[in-house]
Design an enzyme around this catalytic site. Structure first.
Site, short mmCIF file in Angstrom:
data_model
loop_
_atom_site.label_atom_id
_atom_site.label_comp_id
_atom_site.label_asym_id
_atom_site.label_seq_id
_atom_site.Cartn_x
_atom_site.Cartn_y
_atom_site.Cartn_z
CB CYS A 254 -0.98 -0.01 1.16
SG CYS A 254 -0.25 0.13 2.82
CG HIS A 302 -4.60 0.10 3.78
ND1 HIS A 302 -3.85 -0.78 3.03
CD2 HIS A 302 -5.57 0.57 2.96
CE1 HIS A 302 -4.37 -0.85 1.81
NE2 HIS A 302 -5.40 -0.04 1.74
CG HIS A 314 -6.72 0.37 -1.83
ND1 HIS A 314 -6.94 -0.22 -0.61
CD2 HIS A 314 -7.67 -0.15 -2.66
CE1 HIS A 314 -7.96 -1.05 -0.68
NE2 HIS A 314 -8.43 -1.02 -1.91
#
Length: 337
Positions: A254, A302, A314
């Site tokens: 991420c 994240h 993402h």
């Protein structure tokens, strides 16, 4: 405690309640994948810390070498002054008294006094340079110990990530082919429903790379030319696999994904979602605009890039690909770069 062992019960319960079994497996897999991502981002944090420590070690080594040179120079100066003192010792004093010029006595006495002062100063400088050398040596030792501890932590986090991913893989491997197919259908249905709820329309099975939305279909409106470069790059990565600790070009985690995307906009970000949250200006969910970084979980583990209409692009987790998805409900921070 391992989450693989309880699956023995799940396998036997599958015939009685297949749907319930699939939901249980999905929940356990999701938990393991999230735990692996948390560990992966902690790995990234440690790796970034190690970069800083390695810079400090190099600086400490440079200071140490410079201080060693100063100590050697101070020692040479003390040696030269000791030799000069010897040459101007008893023999020098005798010559003073035997000289024909009376003024020479006072002048020569002044030279001897100055030599003594120079000796005292030189010895003081030597002692000070030796003290600094000892301090620099100790500092280098501390920095090297921190690097060693960081490397050990990095290795431990790597094992933790791999263990969690292995547990998730083992969990899925115990399912039958029919159960795995049902699990994939359930995942796609949940993603489709989430996209529809976010206003993204029907995701379909072929609307974009990885079976999700593409950037053209959602009509991203970049607020600036710089952000457009970021989003164009991000959209070009759709469908590339998530691989923990990866930062492209073929795969991403991420924070590796957001780091490389914003690099196109001239911003140098660390490879860590937690550290990236410290960059830019904080914005509220209500004021989000395309290009903003969005962060999730507490502590942050994240990150994605907002693209408008309640959606983000993402790299989700292991086993998935870079894709467009609705913002998670547990948004904890957002920043504008």
């Amino acid at each position: 405690m391992s989450l693989v062992v309880p699956l023995m019960g799940l396998a036997s319960a599958a015939q009685a309640s297949p749907a319930a079994d699939i939901r249980a497996v999905q929940k356990k897999v999701d938990t393991l994948q999230h735990q692996a991502e948390v560990a992966s981002e902690e790995y990234n944090d440690t790796r970034e810390e190690l970069k800083g420590l390695e810079v400090r070690v190099k600086a400490a080594q440079t200071r140490l070498e410079q201080q060693r040179a100063r100590v050697q120079e101070s020692r040479r100066m003390v040696g030269r002054l000791a030799a000069e003192s010897y040459r101007n010792g008893d023999l020098g004093t005798l010559e003073l008294y035997l000289g024909d010029n009376p003024d020479a006595l006072l002048a020569q006495s002044g030279v001897v006094e100055t030599l003594a002062d120079r000796q005292v100063s030189a010895i003081a400088r030597l002692k000070e340079s030796q003290r600094k050398l000892a301090a620099d040596t100790a500092d280098l030792g501390r920095q090297e110990a921190k690097v060693k501890a960081g490397q050990a932590k990095l290795a431990a986090k790597k094992k933790e990530v791999e263990r969690k991913l292995s547990e998730a893989k083992a969990l899925l491997s115990r399912l039958t082919a029919a159960q795995r197919a049902a699990l994939e259908r359930a995942s796609r249905d949940a993603a489709r429903q989430a996209l529809e709820n976010a206003g993204g329309g029907d995701s379909g099975d072929g609307g974009g790379a990885g079976g999700g939305l593409d950037c053209g279909s959602i009509g991203i409106d970049a607020p600036t030319a710089r952000v457009k470069k970021v989003l164009d790059f991000a959209c070009a990565q759709l469908g590339k696999p998530y691989v923990w600790a990866a930062d492209g070009p073929g795969s991403y985690d991420c924070s590796g994904f957001t780091m490389r995307s914003w690099q196109q906009g001239g911003v140098s970000l660390p490879h860590s979602s937690r550290l990236q949250a410290g960059y830019g200006t904080r914005v509220s969910r209500a004021n989000l605009r395309p290009g903003d970084l969005v962060f999730f979980y507490s502590p942050i583990s994240h990150v994605g890039i907002y693209v408008g209409n309640g959606l983000m692009i993402h790299a989700p987790h292991s086993g998935d690909v870079v894709k467009i998805a609705p913002l998670h409900s547990n948004l904890t921070a957002a920043t504008r770069l």
